[in-house]
Design an enzyme around this catalytic site. Structure first.
Site, short mmCIF file in Angstrom:
data_model
loop_
_atom_site.label_atom_id
_atom_site.label_comp_id
_atom_site.label_asym_id
_atom_site.label_seq_id
_atom_site.Cartn_x
_atom_site.Cartn_y
_atom_site.Cartn_z
N ASP A 13 28.81 37.99 70.11
CA ASP A 13 27.83 36.97 70.47
C ASP A 13 28.23 35.61 69.90
OD1 ASP A 13 26.35 38.80 71.83
OD2 ASP A 13 24.93 39.18 70.21
N ALA A 239 29.84 32.65 59.82
CA ALA A 239 30.21 33.93 60.43
C ALA A 239 28.96 34.77 60.61
CB ALA A 239 31.21 34.66 59.53
N LYS A 240 29.11 35.82 61.38
CA LYS A 240 27.96 36.68 61.70
C LYS A 240 27.29 37.23 60.43
CE LYS A 240 28.55 36.40 66.11
NZ LYS A 240 29.71 36.98 66.76
N ARG A 241 28.10 37.50 59.41
CA ARG A 241 27.52 38.11 58.20
C ARG A 241 26.66 37.13 57.40
NH1 ARG A 241 32.78 37.61 57.67
NH2 ARG A 241 33.56 36.02 56.26
#
Ligand code: GLU
Length: 306
Positions: A13, A239-241
């Site tokens: 995503d 980032a996603k995290r």
């Protein structure tokens, strides 16, 4: 018609940093009367369904684009034809190096920083045959100049000004036969009539390679604008995290796409809930040049309730 574009890789995503870059690419294109295309760069790292979700997220933010949406994987014949043109002009060579060998050679004393050290540039026919016999797959590299193994090329960027960077013997076709990103992007931008490339400034260092390649292929060099990335609290690339960073994450928190757009607008020093409002009065000259640092857990209250 001149055109700009957004070219996401469908590896997952889009996060707020990608969405902000997409919004900026749209603003640069639309504010200069250009067409705006989306190109799905699916030559590697494809996650099923990601491209569709990316398009849906862009639509929800209020962005629009001109058809067709191109998929890079449908254009392999065009990419490989460009490789053949370069090969016919004596501008390519086979490379049998492994990643590890390249790292070791490139870190040797006096080696050029980050450049391919030219190990396979002058292999003899016998050496090539020996590598083939070992079953090593050959990548195809650009012979970037007639002597030596690195050169410099200057581009002009709307945000960074004159930028001179390394052009080494970079890969054009990977060992598995797939066109490399630096080749595909040049061929696709030219074929689509894209003369304005707006993208994250992590790609600035690759741009001299791409502009040099365009020149070798007799293609026009686009106008570039490399926009600052979005950083997390530690000053690293978002980032996603880092938490609630995708549109889906924000919506799960109870925000609407308009509120997500308002957050992006705020990062540009503007108050708006639609791209059209931002278009009114948009000039690249007023863009914040610093990276936008975002703490996804701590988004300003007023933006949550515009
Ligand atoms: N597909 C690349 C990415 O998502 C962008 C390439 C480009 O804009 O030239 O990082």
């Amino acid at each position: 018609m001149p055109a700009g574009r957004f070219a996401p890789s469908p590896s997952g995503d889009l996060h707020l940093g990608n969405l902000r870059t997409a919004l900026l690419a749209w603003l640069f294109a639309r504010s200069t009367g250009r067409a705006f295309y989306i190109r799905i760069e699916d030559l590697d790292r494809v996650r099923p369904g990601a491209a569709e979700r990316q398009l849906a997220d862009l639509t929800a933010l209020g962005l629009d684009w001109d058809p067709p949406v191109l998929r890079q994987s449908e254009r392999l014949d065009r990419h490989l034809a460009a490789v053949d043109t370069l090969t016919a002009a004596g501008l390519t060579y086979e490379c049998y190096c492994t990643r590890r060998e390249i790292q070791q050679a490139a870190s040797a004393p006096h080696g050029p920083m980050g450049a391919y050290p030219g190990t396979c540039r002058d292999l003899t026919d016998a050496e090539r045959a020996a590598h083939r016999a070992e079953g090593r797959p050959a990548a195809l590299r650009l012979r970037s100049q007639t002597t030596g193994f690195e050169t410099k090329f200057e581009i002009v960027d709307e945000i960074h000004g004159h930028y001179r960077g390394l052009v080494d013997d970079f890969v054009l076709r990977r060992g598995d036969g797939t066109p490399a990103y630096n080749l595909a992007v040049v061929v696709d931008d030219a074929d689509q009539g894209i003369d304005q490339v707006v993208r994250g400034d992590d790609l600035l260092a690759s741009t001299p390679r791409q502009a040099y390649l365009a020149t070798l292929l007799g293609l026009p060099v686009p106008h570039y604008a490399h926009v600052p990335l979005v950083l997390n609290r530690e000053g690293k690339r978002l980032a996603k995290r880092d938490g609630a960073v995708t549109s889906a994450d924000r919506i799960a928190l109870g925000e609407t796409p308009r509120q997500v757009l308002a957050l992006l607008a705020d990062s540009l020093g503007r108050t708006a809930t639609t791209p059209a409002e931002l278009l009114d009065g948009f000039t690249p000259a007023t863009l914040p040049l610093e990276p936008w640092t975002l703490d996804p857990q701590n988004v300003v209250k007023s933006i949550r309730n515009p």
